[in-house]
Enzyme design. Structure first.
Site, PDB file in Angstrom:
ATOM      1  N   ALA A  85     -39.595  20.926 -40.673  1.00  8.24           N
ATOM      2  CA  ALA A  85     -38.647  19.821 -40.495  1.00  8.24           C
ATOM      3  C   ALA A  85     -37.931  19.544 -41.807  1.00  8.24           C
ATOM      4  N   ALA A  86     -36.631  19.425 -41.734  1.00 13.19           N
ATOM      5  CA  ALA A  86     -35.851  19.132 -42.939  1.00 13.19           C
ATOM      6  C   ALA A  86     -34.422  18.801 -42.558  1.00 13.19           C
ATOM      7  N   GLU A  87     -33.750  18.109 -43.448  1.00  8.07           N
ATOM      8  CA  GLU A  87     -32.288  18.109 -43.438  1.00  8.07           C
ATOM      9  C   GLU A  87     -31.893  19.451 -44.037  1.00  8.07           C
ATOM     10  N   LYS A  97     -35.253  20.423 -51.459  1.00  9.67           N
ATOM     11  CA  LYS A  97     -36.215  21.446 -51.018  1.00  9.67           C
ATOM     12  C   LYS A  97     -37.105  21.869 -52.190  1.00  9.67           C
ATOM     13  N   THR A 132     -37.032  27.619 -49.171  1.00 10.78           N
ATOM     14  CA  THR A 132     -35.777  28.381 -49.058  1.00 10.78           C
ATOM     15  C   THR A 132     -35.472  29.131 -50.349  1.00 10.78           C
ATOM     16  N   ASP A 133     -34.684  30.194 -50.241  1.00  9.41           N
ATOM     17  CA  ASP A 133     -34.283  30.917 -51.458  1.00  9.41           C
ATOM     18  C   ASP A 133     -33.325  30.089 -52.310  1.00  9.41           C
ATOM     19  N   GLU A 134     -32.777  29.000 -51.735  1.00 10.52           N
ATOM     20  CA  GLU A 134     -31.823  28.195 -52.510  1.00 10.52           C
ATOM     21  C   GLU A 134     -32.487  27.482 -53.681  1.00 10.52           C
ATOM     22  N   PHE A 171     -33.200  24.945 -35.112  1.00 12.12           N
ATOM     23  CA  PHE A 171     -32.869  26.366 -34.922  1.00 12.12           C
ATOM     24  C   PHE A 171     -34.102  27.253 -35.137  1.00 12.12           C
ATOM     25  N   TYR A 185     -29.176  19.491 -51.374  1.00 15.04           N
ATOM     26  CA  TYR A 185     -30.109  20.100 -50.400  1.00 15.04           C
ATOM     27  C   TYR A 185     -31.159  20.929 -51.129  1.00 15.04           C
ATOM     28  N   ASN A 237     -19.068  36.738 -47.664  1.00 14.95           N
ATOM     29  CA  ASN A 237     -18.578  35.962 -46.519  1.00 14.95           C
ATOM     30  C   ASN A 237     -17.351  36.621 -45.885  1.00 14.95           C
ATOM     31  N   ALA A 295     -32.032  20.929 -54.231  1.00 11.26           N
ATOM     32  CA  ALA A 295     -32.881  20.131 -55.126  1.00 11.26           C
ATOM     33  C   ALA A 295     -33.974  19.421 -54.333  1.00 11.26           C
TER      34      ALA A 295
HETATM   35  P1  NAD Z   1     -32.271  22.636 -38.370  1.00  8.12           P
HETATM   36  O1  NAD Z   1     -31.419  21.607 -39.001  1.00  8.12           O
HETATM   37  O2  NAD Z   1     -31.719  23.463 -37.265  1.00  8.12           O
HETATM   38  O3  NAD Z   1     -33.613  21.964 -37.822  1.00  8.12           O
HETATM   39  C1  NAD Z   1     -34.299  20.969 -38.548  1.00  8.12           C
HETATM   40  C2  NAD Z   1     -35.218  20.232 -37.582  1.00  8.12           C
HETATM   41  O4  NAD Z   1     -35.984  19.268 -38.345  1.00  8.12           O
HETATM   42  C3  NAD Z   1     -34.455  19.438 -36.508  1.00  8.12           C
HETATM   43  O5  NAD Z   1     -35.037  19.665 -35.239  1.00  8.12           O
HETATM   44  C4  NAD Z   1     -34.626  17.986 -36.952  1.00  8.12           C
HETATM   45  O6  NAD Z   1     -34.603  17.053 -35.874  1.00  8.12           O
HETATM   46  C5  NAD Z   1     -35.970  18.033 -37.650  1.00  8.12           C
HETATM   47  N1  NAD Z   1     -36.145  16.941 -38.625  1.00  8.12           N
HETATM   48  C6  NAD Z   1     -35.294  16.608 -39.635  1.00  8.12           C
HETATM   49  N2  NAD Z   1     -35.783  15.533 -40.299  1.00  8.12           N
HETATM   50  C7  NAD Z   1     -36.961  15.192 -39.703  1.00  8.12           C
HETATM   51  C8  NAD Z   1     -37.922  14.163 -39.926  1.00  8.12           C
HETATM   52  N3  NAD Z   1     -37.755  13.257 -40.897  1.00  8.12           N
HETATM   53  N4  NAD Z   1     -39.017  14.120 -39.128  1.00  8.12           N
HETATM   54  C9  NAD Z   1     -39.189  15.030 -38.125  1.00  8.12           C
HETATM   55  N5  NAD Z   1     -38.289  16.013 -37.846  1.00  8.12           N
HETATM   56  C10 NAD Z   1     -37.186  16.089 -38.639  1.00  8.12           C
HETATM   57  O7  NAD Z   1     -32.783  23.554 -39.581  1.00  8.12           O
HETATM   58  P2  NAD Z   1     -33.196  25.097 -39.590  1.00  8.12           P
HETATM   59  O8  NAD Z   1     -32.035  25.894 -40.005  1.00  8.12           O
HETATM   60  O9  NAD Z   1     -33.926  25.421 -38.350  1.00  8.12           O
HETATM   61  O10 NAD Z   1     -34.221  25.088 -40.822  1.00  8.12           O
HETATM   62  C11 NAD Z   1     -35.606  24.850 -40.616  1.00  8.12           C
HETATM   63  C12 NAD Z   1     -36.321  24.920 -41.949  1.00  8.12           C
HETATM   64  O11 NAD Z   1     -36.150  26.208 -42.527  1.00  8.12           O
HETATM   65  C13 NAD Z   1     -35.821  23.928 -42.992  1.00  8.12           C
HETATM   66  O12 NAD Z   1     -36.928  23.465 -43.721  1.00  8.12           O
HETATM   67  C14 NAD Z   1     -34.898  24.756 -43.879  1.00  8.12           C
HETATM   68  O13 NAD Z   1     -34.843  24.220 -45.176  1.00  8.12           O
HETATM   69  C15 NAD Z   1     -35.630  26.081 -43.850  1.00  8.12           C
HETATM   70  N6  NAD Z   1     -34.798  27.292 -44.070  1.00  8.12           N
HETATM   71  C16 NAD Z   1     -33.686  27.489 -43.308  1.00  8.12           C
HETATM   72  C17 NAD Z   1     -32.950  28.663 -43.473  1.00  8.12           C
HETATM   73  C18 NAD Z   1     -31.705  28.934 -42.642  1.00  8.12           C
HETATM   74  O14 NAD Z   1     -31.010  29.903 -42.902  1.00  8.12           O
HETATM   75  N7  NAD Z   1     -31.407  28.137 -41.609  1.00  8.12           N
HETATM   76  C19 NAD Z   1     -33.352  29.612 -44.430  1.00  8.12           C
HETATM   77  C20 NAD Z   1     -34.490  29.361 -45.203  1.00  8.12           C
HETATM   78  C21 NAD Z   1     -35.215  28.195 -45.005  1.00  8.12           C
HETATM   79  O1  DAU Z   2     -30.290  30.643 -48.047  1.00 14.84           O
HETATM   80  C1  DAU Z   2     -31.000  29.871 -47.143  1.00 14.84           C
HETATM   81  C2  DAU Z   2     -30.153  28.685 -46.713  1.00 14.84           C
HETATM   82  O2  DAU Z   2     -29.121  29.203 -45.873  1.00 14.84           O
HETATM   83  C3  DAU Z   2     -30.965  27.619 -45.979  1.00 14.84           C
HETATM   84  O3  DAU Z   2     -31.915  27.078 -46.866  1.00 14.84           O
HETATM   85  C4  DAU Z   2     -30.035  26.513 -45.445  1.00 14.84           C
HETATM   86  O4  DAU Z   2     -30.786  25.588 -44.668  1.00 14.84           O
HETATM   87  C5  DAU Z   2     -28.972  27.155 -44.571  1.00 14.84           C
HETATM   88  O5  DAU Z   2     -28.047  26.141 -44.158  1.00 14.84           O
HETATM   89  C6  DAU Z   2     -28.223  28.255 -45.330  1.00 14.84           C
HETATM   90  O6  DAU Z   2     -27.390  27.696 -46.389  1.00 14.84           O
HETATM   91  P1  DAU Z   2     -25.899  28.218 -46.679  1.00 14.84           P
HETATM   92  O7  DAU Z   2     -25.166  27.138 -47.361  1.00 14.84           O
HETATM   93  O8  DAU Z   2     -25.923  29.556 -47.300  1.00 14.84           O
HETATM   94  O9  DAU Z   2     -25.390  28.402 -45.138  1.00 14.84           O
HETATM   95  P2  DAU Z   2     -23.985  28.066 -44.431  1.00 14.84           P
HETATM   96  O10 DAU Z   2     -24.046  28.660 -43.079  1.00 14.84           O
HETATM   97  O11 DAU Z   2     -23.621  26.628 -44.563  1.00 14.84           O
HETATM   98  O12 DAU Z   2     -22.953  28.889 -45.318  1.00 14.84           O
HETATM   99  C7  DAU Z   2     -23.075  30.303 -45.465  1.00 14.84           C
HETATM  100  C8  DAU Z   2     -21.929  30.775 -46.349  1.00 14.84           C
HETATM  101  O13 DAU Z   2     -20.694  30.607 -45.636  1.00 14.84           O
HETATM  102  C9  DAU Z   2     -21.787  29.971 -47.631  1.00 14.84           C
HETATM  103  O14 DAU Z   2     -21.419  30.829 -48.703  1.00 14.84           O
HETATM  104  C10 DAU Z   2     -20.651  28.995 -47.336  1.00 14.84           C
HETATM  105  C11 DAU Z   2     -19.781  29.764 -46.357  1.00 14.84           C
HETATM  106  N1  DAU Z   2     -19.080  28.916 -45.374  1.00 14.84           N
HETATM  107  C12 DAU Z   2     -19.806  28.027 -44.649  1.00 14.84           C
HETATM  108  C13 DAU Z   2     -19.199  27.213 -43.713  1.00 14.84           C
HETATM  109  C14 DAU Z   2     -20.016  26.199 -42.919  1.00 14.84           C
HETATM  110  C15 DAU Z   2     -17.696  29.062 -45.172  1.00 14.84           C
HETATM  111  O15 DAU Z   2     -17.036  29.884 -45.829  1.00 14.84           O
HETATM  112  N2  DAU Z   2     -17.105  28.256 -44.242  1.00 14.84           N
HETATM  113  C16 DAU Z   2     -17.791  27.329 -43.513  1.00 14.84           C
HETATM  114  O16 DAU Z   2     -17.170  26.607 -42.680  1.00 14.84           O
END
Ligand code: NAD
Ligand code: DAU
Length: 345
Positions: free
Chosen positions: A82-84, A161, A129-131, A13, A157, A256, A159
């Protein structure tokens, strides 16, 4: 100056939005995108860039030194995303999180340091991440996370990060590496995998299905548009100070329940579409970012995250791109990369 940036996780994403953002804003840069194509990595997100001389995709694992090391020889800067990334998956099975997020980050840091006969691969930005800070109490709306807030991750997750975040810190202190870390709040925007709350709820509603709201719905997240995050990461890459941490946030706190009501309103659906479900285990109550260091030191501020406009345009993207998320939800997008890259996914 021409730059070759090694980006990890560029098919996800934030990564796919970052590729577009950098190519549009830095016309003389090239990007190498290293991505293993896990379940959330979707090269269809960047299909239109195939053949672009400024963009190269490499399918590979950040844990694999044989893949990573030669790419570092080409790079003069690294952005590691890249991350889970999904908390619920980490509760079901933590191991892939430790492997990709901790071991993968350590592999990249080692390879970056050793590149070019020890001169290194240039600045290394870790997208954390802020988490990592844990949770704030709802009763103290005056509190926000600063870069000095102690790290108290609560989910597997978070932990994992935090492990990556601390390895980056150690690389700076032990080896003098040029490492900078960003800690961002919840992103929203196009191409988000529909397991995360906003695309899950919007796409469920488009299929006339209810939306599963965890617990009492009072948990608060600080929402930032993905383009603001991308601009923040680019700013840190270019202007941040080595060894520093920078918080990035949207200054846009919503419960939420507020978020769900806003989505229902935009989509013209009633509150009967909310299905209260069991709470997430260990569910963090509130995240809120103090991003004043980014503003005061680097002149960055979020300019694209304000609601309702930013939320409405995001909802509209999913409405207009039904075939994208239908392919993702059904798993059909995997056929694309199986054909292109010979992977099963
Ligand atoms: P995402 O799950 O959409 O994308 C993760 C990408 O990393 C995928 O394309 C996946 O294939 C790749 N990947 C996973 N493991 C890999 C490996 N071992 N080698 C190579 N590629 C690998 O995640 P996202 O939401 O785009 O998040 C991207 C980064 O930003 C992450 O590090 C996440 O912790 C951080 N982040 C996300 C948010 C959020 O709100 N989504 C907020 C703050 C920080
Ligand atoms: O804060 C940054 C983080 O934000 C990133 O580091 C993570 O990669 C990203 O996944 C995100 O984590 P959250 O756990 O906050 O995001 P999620 O979209 O899973 O959930 C957002 C809020 O919505 C959370 O309080 C849980 C709630 N939720 C989530 C889902 C999937 C629901 O109520 N129902 C749901 O089905």
């Amino acid at each position: 100056m021409t730059r070759t940036l090694l980006l990890t996780g560029g098919c996800g994403f934030i990564g796919s939005n970052f590729v577009r953002f950098v190519l549009a804003n830095r016309p003389d840069w090239r990007i190498i995108n290293l991505d293993v194509l896990s379940y959330s990595g979707n090269p269809e997100n960047l299909a239109d860039l195939e053949g672009d001389p400024r963009y190269r995709f490499v399918k590979g694992d950040i844990c694999d030194m044989d893949t990573v090391a030669p790419l570092m020889e080409e790079a003069d800067g690294v952005v590691h995303m890249a991350a889970e990334s999904h908390v619920d998956r980490s509760i079901m099975d933590s191991k892939p999180f430790v492997v990709s997020n901790v071991l993968g980050t350590q592999t990249l840091l080692d390879a970056a340091r050793r590149a070019k006969g020890g001169k290194g691969a240039g600045r290394f930005v870790l997208v954390s991440t802020d988490e990592v800070y844990g949770s704030l109490p709802l009763e103290r709306p005056d509190l926000r996370f600063t870069e000095e807030t102690p790290l108290q991750p609560n989910s597997p997750y978070a932990a994992s990060k935090t492990g990556a975040d601390l390895l980056a810190r150690a690389a700076f202190h032990t080896f003098g590496m040029d490492v900078v870390t960003t800690r961002c709040s919840n992103n929203f925007g196009p191409y988000q995998f529909p397991e995360k709350v906003i695309p899950l709820f919007v796409t469920n509603l488009m299929e006339n299905q209810q939306v599963p709201l965890y617990g009492d719905g009072k948990n608060v997240r600080d929402w930032i548009h993905v383009d603001d995050h991308c601009e923040g990461v680019l700013t840190v890459l270019e202007k941040g100070r080595a060894g520093e941490v920078y918080n990035i946030g949207g200054d846009n706190e919503r419960s939420n329940l507020e978020l769900t009501h806003a989505i229902l309103d935009i989509m013209g659906k009633g509150k009967d579409m909310i299905r209260p479900v069991q709470d997430r285990l260990g569910h963090d109550r509130r995240y809120a970012i103090d991003a004043s260091k980014m503003a005061n030191e680097l002149g960055w501020r979020p300019s694209r995250s304000a609601w309702p406009d930013a939320l409405e345009s995001t909802v509209r993207w999913y409405v207009d791109n039904r075939s994208w998320w239908q392919r993702v939800k059904s798993g059909a997008y995997r056929e694309y990369y199986a054909k292109q890259y010979g992977a099963k996914g």
